[in-house]
Write a protein that holds these residues in place. Structure first.
Motif, PDB file in Angstrom:
ATOM      1  N   HIS A   3      -5.370  14.633  -5.010  1.00 21.59           N
ATOM      2  CA  HIS A   3      -4.486  13.872  -5.059  1.00 21.59           C
ATOM      3  C   HIS A   3      -3.462  14.066  -3.321  1.00 21.59           C
ATOM      4  O   HIS A   3      -3.311  13.093  -3.421  1.00 21.59           O
ATOM      5  CB  HIS A   3      -3.010  13.889  -6.238  1.00 21.59           C
ATOM      6  N   LEU A   4      -3.902  15.552  -2.951  1.00 26.42           N
ATOM      7  CA  LEU A   4      -2.947  16.148  -1.525  1.00 26.42           C
ATOM      8  C   LEU A   4      -3.927  14.644  -0.729  1.00 26.42           C
ATOM      9  O   LEU A   4      -3.508  15.065  -0.339  1.00 26.42           O
ATOM     10  CB  LEU A   4      -3.365  17.698  -1.792  1.00 26.42           C
ATOM     11  N   LYS A   5      -5.360  14.828  -0.931  1.00 20.96           N
ATOM     12  CA  LYS A   5      -6.461  14.156  -0.098  1.00 20.96           C
ATOM     13  C   LYS A   5      -5.904  12.909   0.004  1.00 20.96           C
ATOM     14  O   LYS A   5      -5.968  12.288   1.221  1.00 20.96           O
ATOM     15  CB  LYS A   5      -7.697  14.318  -0.571  1.00 20.96           C
ATOM     16  N   LEU A   6      -5.109  12.160  -0.957  1.00 18.54           N
ATOM     17  CA  LEU A   6      -4.519  10.252  -0.449  1.00 18.54           C
ATOM     18  C   LEU A   6      -3.518  10.777   0.377  1.00 18.54           C
ATOM     19  O   LEU A   6      -3.255   9.759   1.190  1.00 18.54           O
ATOM     20  CB  LEU A   6      -4.229   9.579  -2.552  1.00 18.54           C
ATOM     21  N   LEU A   7      -2.571  11.847  -0.363  1.00 12.87           N
ATOM     22  CA  LEU A   7      -1.349  11.533   0.462  1.00 12.87           C
ATOM     23  C   LEU A   7      -1.380  12.095   2.023  1.00 12.87           C
ATOM     24  O   LEU A   7      -0.503  11.600   3.051  1.00 12.87           O
ATOM     25  CB  LEU A   7      -0.315  12.898  -0.105  1.00 12.87           C
ATOM     26  N   PHE A   8      -2.093  12.667   2.152  1.00 15.07           N
ATOM     27  CA  PHE A   8      -3.044  13.413   3.753  1.00 15.07           C
ATOM     28  C   PHE A   8      -3.372  12.265   4.461  1.00 15.07           C
ATOM     29  O   PHE A   8      -2.787  11.613   5.490  1.00 15.07           O
ATOM     30  CB  PHE A   8      -3.732  14.417   3.278  1.00 15.07           C
ATOM     31  N   VAL A  45       0.993  -1.386  -0.235  1.00 12.94           N
ATOM     32  CA  VAL A  45      -0.001  -0.261  -0.268  1.00 12.94           C
ATOM     33  C   VAL A  45       1.059   0.975   0.296  1.00 12.94           C
ATOM     34  O   VAL A  45       0.264   2.618  -0.575  1.00 12.94           O
ATOM     35  CB  VAL A  45      -0.760  -0.423   0.877  1.00 12.94           C
ATOM     36  N   PHE A  46       1.904   1.483   0.463  1.00 11.02           N
ATOM     37  CA  PHE A  46       3.002   2.076   0.662  1.00 11.02           C
ATOM     38  C   PHE A  46       3.475   2.576  -1.023  1.00 11.02           C
ATOM     39  O   PHE A  46       2.923   3.765  -0.655  1.00 11.02           O
ATOM     40  CB  PHE A  46       4.707   1.950   1.888  1.00 11.02           C
ATOM     41  N   PHE A  47       4.207   1.659  -1.162  1.00 15.97           N
ATOM     42  CA  PHE A  47       4.549   2.133  -2.697  1.00 15.97           C
ATOM     43  C   PHE A  47       3.561   2.344  -3.393  1.00 15.97           C
ATOM     44  O   PHE A  47       4.104   3.141  -4.414  1.00 15.97           O
ATOM     45  CB  PHE A  47       5.522   0.618  -3.117  1.00 15.97           C
ATOM     46  N   LYS A  48       2.231   1.796  -3.653  1.00 14.04           N
ATOM     47  CA  LYS A  48       1.281   2.189  -4.071  1.00 14.04           C
ATOM     48  C   LYS A  48       1.107   3.506  -4.306  1.00 14.04           C
ATOM     49  O   LYS A  48       0.357   4.409  -5.563  1.00 14.04           O
ATOM     50  CB  LYS A  48       0.088   1.058  -4.144  1.00 14.04           C
ATOM     51  N   MET A  49       0.969   4.445  -3.105  1.00 19.66           N
ATOM     52  CA  MET A  49       0.693   5.749  -3.215  1.00 19.66           C
ATOM     53  C   MET A  49       2.008   6.409  -3.721  1.00 19.66           C
ATOM     54  O   MET A  49       1.469   7.935  -4.524  1.00 19.66           O
ATOM     55  CB  MET A  49       0.918   6.544  -1.597  1.00 19.66           C
ATOM     56  N   LEU A  50       3.170   5.446  -3.896  1.00 20.95           N
ATOM     57  CA  LEU A  50       3.988   6.638  -4.771  1.00 20.95           C
ATOM     58  C   LEU A  50       4.332   5.869  -5.727  1.00 20.95           C
ATOM     59  O   LEU A  50       4.982   6.133  -6.920  1.00 20.95           O
ATOM     60  CB  LEU A  50       5.800   5.954  -4.186  1.00 20.95           C
ATOM     61  N   SER A  51       3.080   4.487  -6.500  1.00 24.15           N
ATOM     62  CA  SER A  51       3.029   5.188  -8.083  1.00 24.15           C
ATOM     63  C   SER A  51       2.950   5.702  -9.198  1.00 24.15           C
ATOM     64  O   SER A  51       1.998   5.623 -10.483  1.00 24.15           O
ATOM     65  CB  SER A  51       2.799   3.603  -8.080  1.00 24.15           C
ATOM     66  N   GLU A  52       2.475   6.552  -8.359  1.00 23.41           N
ATOM     67  CA  GLU A  52       1.368   7.737  -9.476  1.00 23.41           C
ATOM     68  C   GLU A  52       2.389   9.266  -9.829  1.00 23.41           C
ATOM     69  O   GLU A  52       1.842   9.730  -8.641  1.00 23.41           O
ATOM     70  CB  GLU A  52      -0.322   8.176  -9.122  1.00 23.41           C
ATOM     71  N   PRO A  53       2.481   9.061 -10.826  1.00 33.01           N
ATOM     72  CA  PRO A  53       3.646  10.230 -10.743  1.00 33.01           C
ATOM     73  C   PRO A  53       3.363  11.796 -10.446  1.00 33.01           C
ATOM     74  O   PRO A  53       3.566  12.625 -10.095  1.00 33.01           O
ATOM     75  CB  PRO A  53       3.663  10.587 -13.195  1.00 33.01           C
ATOM     76  N   VAL A  54       2.101  12.273 -10.901  1.00 36.81           N
ATOM     77  CA  VAL A  54       1.051  13.097 -10.102  1.00 36.81           C
ATOM     78  C   VAL A  54       1.281  12.901  -8.488  1.00 36.81           C
ATOM     79  O   VAL A  54       1.699  14.420  -7.947  1.00 36.81           O
ATOM     80  CB  VAL A  54      -0.401  13.923 -10.122  1.00 36.81           C
ATOM     81  N   ARG A  55       1.416  12.375  -8.013  1.00 37.92           N
ATOM     82  CA  ARG A  55       1.662  12.111  -6.791  1.00 37.92           C
ATOM     83  C   ARG A  55       2.820  12.722  -6.175  1.00 37.92           C
ATOM     84  O   ARG A  55       3.893  13.431  -5.159  1.00 37.92           O
ATOM     85  CB  ARG A  55       1.285  10.893  -5.750  1.00 37.92           C
TER      86      ARG A  55
END
Length: 109
Positions: free
Chosen positions: A49-54, A7-17
């Motif tokens: 994307h900021l919402k997801l990152l938060f 899950v952690f790496f999935k959050m980093l898999s999106e170029p915009v994020r």
């Protein structure tokens, strides 16, 4: 633990994020509007994307004079992305040397 790591790496898999995180790493905390200007993306995309990152704990947010600033709680993500970028550059150099017919300096992969 492995599921959480995925899950952690999935959050980093999106170029915009990654672009948002990189901007905060290199240019410091910012509002949604400032990040939109820095990255030349739509406000709705940045907000989503900021919402997801938060929600995932990758970024924090704090009020500042009637606006909300997004920041990185610590340098861990900056360090991780830096290590990954070094690895990618090393691999690119290795393959470029192979294509040029030179003996590669290191394995790189």
């Amino acid at each position: 633990m492995l599921a959480e790591l995925a899950v952690f790496f999935k959050m980093l898999s999106e170029p915009v994020r990654l672009r948002l995180l990189s901007s905060i790493c290199t240019e410091g905390e910012a509002t949604v509007g400032e990040l939109v200007e820095r990255l030349q993306i739509q406000q709705s995309v940045a907000s989503k994307h900021l919402k997801l990152l938060f929600e995932s704990g990758f970024v924090g947010k704090k009020p500042d004079k009637g606006r909300t600033l997004y920041f990185l709680p610590d340098d861990t993500l900056c360090d991780l992305c830096g290590l990954a970028a070094e690895k990618i550059m090393s691999r690119a150099t290795y393959y470029r040397e192979l294509l040029d017919g030179a003996a590669p300096r290191s394995e790189g992969v």
